[in-house]
Design a protein around this motif. Structure first.
Motif, short mmCIF file in Angstrom:
data_model
loop_
_atom_site.label_atom_id
_atom_site.label_comp_id
_atom_site.label_asym_id
_atom_site.label_seq_id
_atom_site.Cartn_x
_atom_site.Cartn_y
_atom_site.Cartn_z
N UNK A 188 34.86 3.94 110.07
CA UNK A 188 35.47 4.55 108.89
C UNK A 188 35.21 3.72 107.63
N UNK A 189 35.13 2.41 107.78
CA UNK A 189 34.81 1.55 106.64
C UNK A 189 33.35 1.71 106.21
N UNK A 190 32.46 1.87 107.19
CA UNK A 190 31.06 2.15 106.84
C UNK A 190 30.98 3.48 106.10
N UNK A 191 31.77 4.45 106.55
CA UNK A 191 31.85 5.73 105.83
C UNK A 191 32.36 5.55 104.42
N UNK A 192 33.31 4.64 104.23
CA UNK A 192 33.83 4.39 102.88
C UNK A 192 32.74 3.82 101.98
N UNK A 193 31.87 2.98 102.54
CA UNK A 193 30.79 2.43 101.72
C UNK A 193 29.92 3.55 101.15
N UNK A 194 29.62 4.55 101.98
CA UNK A 194 28.83 5.68 101.51
C UNK A 194 29.64 6.51 100.52
N UNK A 195 30.94 6.60 100.74
CA UNK A 195 31.81 7.31 99.81
C UNK A 195 31.72 6.66 98.42
N UNK A 196 31.73 5.34 98.38
CA UNK A 196 31.58 4.65 97.10
C UNK A 196 30.23 4.97 96.47
N UNK A 197 29.16 5.00 97.27
CA UNK A 197 27.84 5.31 96.72
C UNK A 197 27.81 6.72 96.14
N UNK A 198 28.48 7.64 96.79
CA UNK A 198 28.55 9.00 96.26
C UNK A 198 29.29 9.06 94.94
N UNK A 199 30.41 8.32 94.84
CA UNK A 199 31.14 8.31 93.57
C UNK A 199 30.34 7.59 92.49
N UNK A 200 29.54 6.60 92.89
CA UNK A 200 28.65 5.96 91.92
C UNK A 200 27.68 6.98 91.34
N UNK A 201 27.12 7.83 92.21
CA UNK A 201 26.20 8.88 91.77
C UNK A 201 26.90 9.91 90.90
N UNK A 202 28.05 10.37 91.38
CA UNK A 202 28.75 11.45 90.70
C UNK A 202 29.22 11.04 89.30
N UNK A 203 29.65 9.79 89.16
CA UNK A 203 30.27 9.34 87.91
C UNK A 203 29.35 8.48 87.05
N UNK A 204 28.07 8.39 87.43
CA UNK A 204 27.14 7.54 86.67
C UNK A 204 27.09 7.91 85.19
N UNK A 205 26.98 9.19 84.88
CA UNK A 205 26.87 9.61 83.48
C UNK A 205 28.20 9.57 82.74
N UNK A 206 29.28 9.35 83.48
CA UNK A 206 30.59 9.16 82.86
C UNK A 206 30.89 7.69 82.61
N UNK A 207 29.95 6.83 83.00
CA UNK A 207 30.06 5.38 82.78
C UNK A 207 31.28 4.78 83.48
N UNK A 208 31.58 5.31 84.66
CA UNK A 208 32.62 4.71 85.50
C UNK A 208 31.97 3.66 86.39
N UNK A 209 32.48 2.47 86.37
CA UNK A 209 31.95 1.39 87.20
C UNK A 209 32.62 1.45 88.57
N UNK A 210 31.80 1.42 89.62
CA UNK A 210 32.33 1.53 90.99
C UNK A 210 31.84 0.37 91.83
N UNK A 211 32.67 0.00 92.79
CA UNK A 211 32.32 -1.05 93.76
C UNK A 211 33.04 -0.78 95.08
#
Length: 268
Positions: A188-211
């Protein structure tokens, strides 16, 4: 409000509470929304913090939120909208409180295997997704929006073949296997890592910093036994909390979109 608004889930205990303390000890001041599944425990944690830091310019308020309950998430959202109007930093930490690791409950017969796996993903990944999706509109009202997911060193695929690490060692030949397993938690934690990558993609043009933040093996109640974790080499949770604060305060902005840990970037 000039103070950044920080909403952190699972913050009444463990790493979450230590992170709030780390923010209280910062030279900066914050408005901290302390999320917890149980309202009474959230209130108790808030009272503890106010007593421990009576002179601090940082303020803290309790927020009841249960990641397994959509209505609870919606109510928390409504509360934050009405009182604060925005969130500058969202820290998805609820999966790291003592309830986030459910694997031992199969051996204790408290959960069936299917119940345990479903609960692990529902809390650690699905619930985190629902809460993040709900609160993103408030992040977009911030001038410096930051989105953090607290992951684990056990989640890395690259290092899963490192047999010097206890978690990667194989049990003895034969069946049934009697050695402890955290397979559902790790997955589930590995899944969360991919979840973060998806939010990085989704919010890139909104300039939201994700980690994702990998705080290390901490002497908290994760898995239900803080003393056992300490005997196994777990470190002071304040060390992990300081890393989270560093990310909040910009020290790891060069690593946006990655899994950060104290000694650098954790491989996928």
């Amino acid at each position: 409000m000039d103070r950044p608004v920080v909403f952190i889930t699972g913050a009444n205990t463990g790493l979450g509470l230590e992170t709030v303390k780390a923010l209280f000890q910062s030279p900066k001041s914050y408005t901290i929304l302390l999320g917890a599944r149980n309202k009474e425990k959230a209130d108790a944690a808030v009272q503890q913090l106010r007593a421990e830091f009576p002179q601090s310019a940082t303020v803290v308020a309790p927020v009841q939120v249960d990641l397994e309950n959509d209505l609870s998430i919606e109510r928390a959202f409504g509360f934050v909208v009405e009182r604060y109007g925005r969130v500058d930093v969202l820290i998805n930490n609820a999966v790291n409180n003592p309830g986030g690791q459910f694997d031992p409950q199969v051996d204790s017969a408290d959960l069936t295997m299917r119940e345990m796996w479903n609960k692990s993903w529902d809390t650690n990944t699905t619930g985190t997704q629902v809460l993040t999706h709900t609160f993103v509109p408030l992040l977009l009202k911030s001038l410096d929006p930051r989105l953090l997911f607290i992951t684990s060193g056990t989640s890395t695929l690259t290092e899963s073949g490192n047999l010097t690490l206890r978690m990667n060692q194989s049990p003895a030949k034969g069946w049934p296997k009697t050695s402890p397993s955290i397979s559902a938690y790790r997955a589930s934690k590995t899944g969360m890592n991919m979840l973060m990558r998806e939010w990085t993609r989704i919010l890139r043009n909104d300039e939201v910093k994700t980690w994702c933040v990998s705080p290390g093996f901490l002497a908290t109640g994760l898995g239900g036994n803080a003393e056992r974790n300490k005997r196994m080499g777990a470190i002071d949770p304040a060390t992990g909390a300081n890393l989270v604060r560093d990310v909040v305060e910009g020290a790891r902005d060069r690593d946006v979109g990655k899994v950060v840990r104290r000694d650098g970037v954790q491989p996928w």
